[in-house]
Design an enzyme around this catalytic site. Structure first.
Site, mmCIF file in Angstrom:
data_model
loop_
_atom_site.group_PDB
_atom_site.id
_atom_site.type_symbol
_atom_site.label_atom_id
_atom_site.label_comp_id
_atom_site.label_asym_id
_atom_site.label_seq_id
_atom_site.Cartn_x
_atom_site.Cartn_y
_atom_site.Cartn_z
ATOM 1 N N ASP A 192 11.982 91.795 38.858
ATOM 2 C CA ASP A 192 10.833 91.075 38.295
ATOM 3 C C ASP A 192 11.345 89.829 37.589
ATOM 4 O O ASP A 192 11.784 89.875 36.443
ATOM 5 C CB ASP A 192 10.064 91.963 37.307
ATOM 6 N N HIS A 197 9.408 86.727 30.681
ATOM 7 C CA HIS A 197 10.285 87.705 30.043
ATOM 8 C C HIS A 197 11.662 87.149 29.694
ATOM 9 O O HIS A 197 12.527 87.896 29.235
ATOM 10 C CB HIS A 197 10.420 88.926 30.944
ATOM 11 N N ILE A 212 8.376 88.275 26.142
ATOM 12 C CA ILE A 212 7.969 89.664 25.933
ATOM 13 C C ILE A 212 8.685 90.575 26.925
ATOM 14 O O ILE A 212 9.189 90.131 27.956
ATOM 15 C CB ILE A 212 6.443 89.830 26.060
ATOM 16 N N GLY A 215 6.105 95.196 30.926
ATOM 17 C CA GLY A 215 5.365 96.433 30.713
ATOM 18 C C GLY A 215 5.985 97.597 31.466
ATOM 19 O O GLY A 215 6.022 98.730 30.967
#
Length: 289
Positions: A192, A197, A212, A215
């Site tokens: 990803d 991120h 961040i 998830g």
């Protein structure tokens, strides 16, 4: 309409061949915190961690299915009938059901399709389903729930809410898992590459003061914590796992993981300790043998 539900649901599934080996599994496990068992005198060689990090003892957490072949089926967003602004897309929930333990090394045919389209009024929800099978039969089924803001109101079925009340009783177990400052940088190597991120400037444009955590990294960390706490560290006992993404996690924070037990099922809630226990995973369940 940017979303033509009938066309999207009628589209032919997309098929691809994927493969993985022990290095992919080990990298994924390291990305969700393996090798850093809290409370261990020497976590890197803790026998409980070696089952995630050492090829001669390796098992595979079922959440690995979300990155096997470097993806979770998000290619469904390019299906006929789907034309949306990626800036309006949110990953709302994830589930995985394994039909048998995932092998450490494998090759599989992965089939992806839009399994459902729901109209939530102000948003549309797409359920992107990815199924994988090898020569011995089905391996796993992944469902990604994708919210597309501003694309509701087309008169479609509203679909299930998926929300349940938090248990009134105290959890049986509460554990905490630290998120390393470099956790997102390591996790993204499993496929990803979203700059949200890793790139502070990109994160700022998205409304965050810093990058961040993925998830799905929180998702994996949580399953590992449940497996280690309640399933004797045996990943083969996990049958299915689902969660709703309720909030963001920042690298460097601490996850507080609450677990309620029932027969063959664990109910879980995850919060960020440093932000007044803000819930980050809700409606989370692990089915097990």
């Amino acid at each position: 309409m940017p979303i033509d539900a009938e066309k999207a649901l009628a589209a032919e599934p997309r098929t691809s061949r994927i493969g993985w080996d022990h290095k992919d599994v080990q990298l994924y496990h390291l990305g969700i915190g393996a090798g850093a068992r809290p409370g261990s005198a020497d976590p890197a060689v803790d026998p409980g961690e070696l089952r995630y990090t050492l090829e001669s003892r390796l098992q595979v957490l079922p959440s690995f299915a979300t990155v096997a072949g470097a993806g979770t089926g998000m290619a469904g967003l390019a299906s006929p009938g789907i034309d949306v602004d990626l800036a309006a897309v949110l990953h709302g929930g994830q589930s995985v059901r394994v039909h048998r333990p995932i092998p450490v090394k494998g090759d599989a045919v992965q089939t992806s399709k839009v399994a459902a389209v729901y109209d939530k009024g102000k948003a549309a929800v797409l359920v992107l389903r990815t199924e994988a099978a090898d020569d011995d039969g089905p391996l796993w089924t992944n469902d990604s729930e994708i919210f597309v803001r501003g694309e509701g109101g087309f008169g479609g079925e509203r679909g299930p809410s998926g929300r349940t009340a938090r248990p009134a009783t105290a959890p049986r177990h509460v554990v905490e898992r630290p998120v390393r400052p470099d956790q997102a940088l390591l996790y993204r190597l499993s496929g990803d590459w979203n700059p949200l991120h890793a790139d502070p400037e990109f994160a700022a444009r998205a409304g965050f003061d810093r990058p961040i955590l993925h998830g799905l990294c929180t998702y994996g960390m949580t399953l590992k914590a449940v497996t280690d706490t309640l399933l004797d560290g045996d990943a083969s006992r996990v049958r299915a796992y689902r969660a709703r993404f309720a909030g963001v996690v920042f690298p460097g924070e601490t996850l507080r993981i609450r677990m309620w037990t029932a027969e063959h099922e664990v109910r879980v809630e995850v919060s960020a300790v440093e932000r007044d226990d803000a819930v980050v995973l809700g409606d989370t369940f692990v089915e097990h043998s």
